[in-house]
Write a protein that holds these residues in place. Structure first.
Motif, PDB file in Angstrom:
ATOM      1  N   ASN A   1      23.215  30.880  64.229  1.00  0.00           N
ATOM      2  CA  ASN A   1      23.155  31.825  64.747  1.00  0.00           C
ATOM      3  C   ASN A   1      23.449  32.326  63.586  1.00  0.00           C
ATOM      4  OD1 ASN A   1      22.702  31.202  67.012  1.00  0.00           O
ATOM      5  ND2 ASN A   1      24.446  32.205  67.978  1.00  0.00           N
TER       6      ASN A   1
ATOM      7  N   ASN B   1      25.432  27.961  77.144  1.00  0.00           N
ATOM      8  CA  ASN B   1      25.320  26.985  75.553  1.00  0.00           C
ATOM      9  C   ASN B   1      25.477  28.357  74.526  1.00  0.00           C
ATOM     10  OD1 ASN B   1      26.841  24.641  76.470  1.00  0.00           O
ATOM     11  ND2 ASN B   1      23.716  24.139  77.005  1.00  0.00           N
ATOM     12  N   CYS B   2      25.906  29.486  74.882  1.00  0.00           N
ATOM     13  CA  CYS B   2      25.985  30.569  73.415  1.00  0.00           C
ATOM     14  C   CYS B   2      27.485  30.853  72.757  1.00  0.00           C
ATOM     15  CB  CYS B   2      24.321  31.184  73.972  1.00  0.00           C
ATOM     16  SG  CYS B   2      25.055  32.200  75.172  1.00  0.00           S
TER      17      CYS B   2
ATOM     18  N   VAL C   1      25.563  26.014  67.520  1.00  0.00           N
ATOM     19  CA  VAL C   1      24.743  27.143  68.213  1.00  0.00           C
ATOM     20  C   VAL C   1      25.472  28.460  66.900  1.00  0.00           C
ATOM     21  CG1 VAL C   1      25.401  28.861  70.029  1.00  0.00           C
ATOM     22  CG2 VAL C   1      24.403  26.410  70.413  1.00  0.00           C
TER      23      VAL C   1
ATOM     24  N   ASP D   1      25.279  35.207  69.547  1.00  0.00           N
ATOM     25  CA  ASP D   1      23.547  34.805  69.507  1.00  0.00           C
ATOM     26  C   ASP D   1      22.860  36.833  69.824  1.00  0.00           C
ATOM     27  OD1 ASP D   1      24.635  32.309  70.042  1.00  0.00           O
ATOM     28  OD2 ASP D   1      22.917  31.981  71.865  1.00  0.00           O
TER      29      ASP D   1
ATOM     30  N   THR E   1      28.578  20.782  70.528  1.00  0.00           N
ATOM     31  CA  THR E   1      27.057  22.190  70.869  1.00  0.00           C
ATOM     32  C   THR E   1      28.169  23.975  70.122  1.00  0.00           C
ATOM     33  OG1 THR E   1      26.689  21.031  72.510  1.00  0.00           O
ATOM     34  CG2 THR E   1      25.846  23.141  72.545  1.00  0.00           C
TER      35      THR E   1
END
Length: 152
Positions: free
Chosen positions: A65, A102-103, A61, A75, A57
């Motif tokens: 990003n 989850n960032c 991400v 983010d 994940t």
């Protein structure tokens, strides 16, 4: 023959011998041991799987990003795409995966690893449960990950 079997079944003389008590006790302990070991293996397998899923994940991400490592991995940051960025360390953009949202954030969160041995790209990292975080590094169209100690 039939009478002999029924006579044996109805025979209530005697009791349980010491050998039988010992064997039943040992067998019971063995069964408990194997149940415990099976549970421990299951729990550890889940923990390793959860850590691997967090790595996947974080990488996804970070790539989204940063436009595959061209910009900042954090983010909401516009760094590297024509704007100023506080996440640039002179060599690349650094962020940390936040497992709750989850960032990827700019400051280290508290540790969240679930297994004491973590792995990224074949490299192993070691740390107590709940002490390590995933570091996401973006540079030259490349996003790399590593585990490091989280915020104390």
């Amino acid at each position: 023959m039939r009478e002999h079997i029924f006579r044996k079944l109805k025979n209530d003389r005697g009791g349980v011998s010491r050998r039988e008590v010992l064997l039943v006790t040992l067998i019971s302990l063995m069964v408990l041991f194997f149940v415990y070991e099976g549970y421990k293996w299951y729990r550890d397998s889940l923990a390793r799987g959860d850590d691997k899923m967090m790595v996947n994940t974080a990488e996804s991400v970070g790539r989204v990003n940063s436009n595959n490592g061209l910009g900042c991995v954090v983010d909401g940051c516009r760094g590297g795409l024509g704007g100023h960025c506080d996440h640039w360390n002179g060599f690349g953009y650094v962020g940390y995966f936040d497992n709750v949202g989850n960032c990827i954030v700019g400051k280290k969160p508290r540790g969240y690893n679930e297994y004491p041995v973590m792995e990224v790209d074949g490299k192993k990292y070691y740390g107590e449960r709940g002490t390590m975080v995933i570091r996401v590094y973006g540079k030259d169209a490349n996003v790399t990950l590593s585990w490091e100690p989280g915020k104390s």
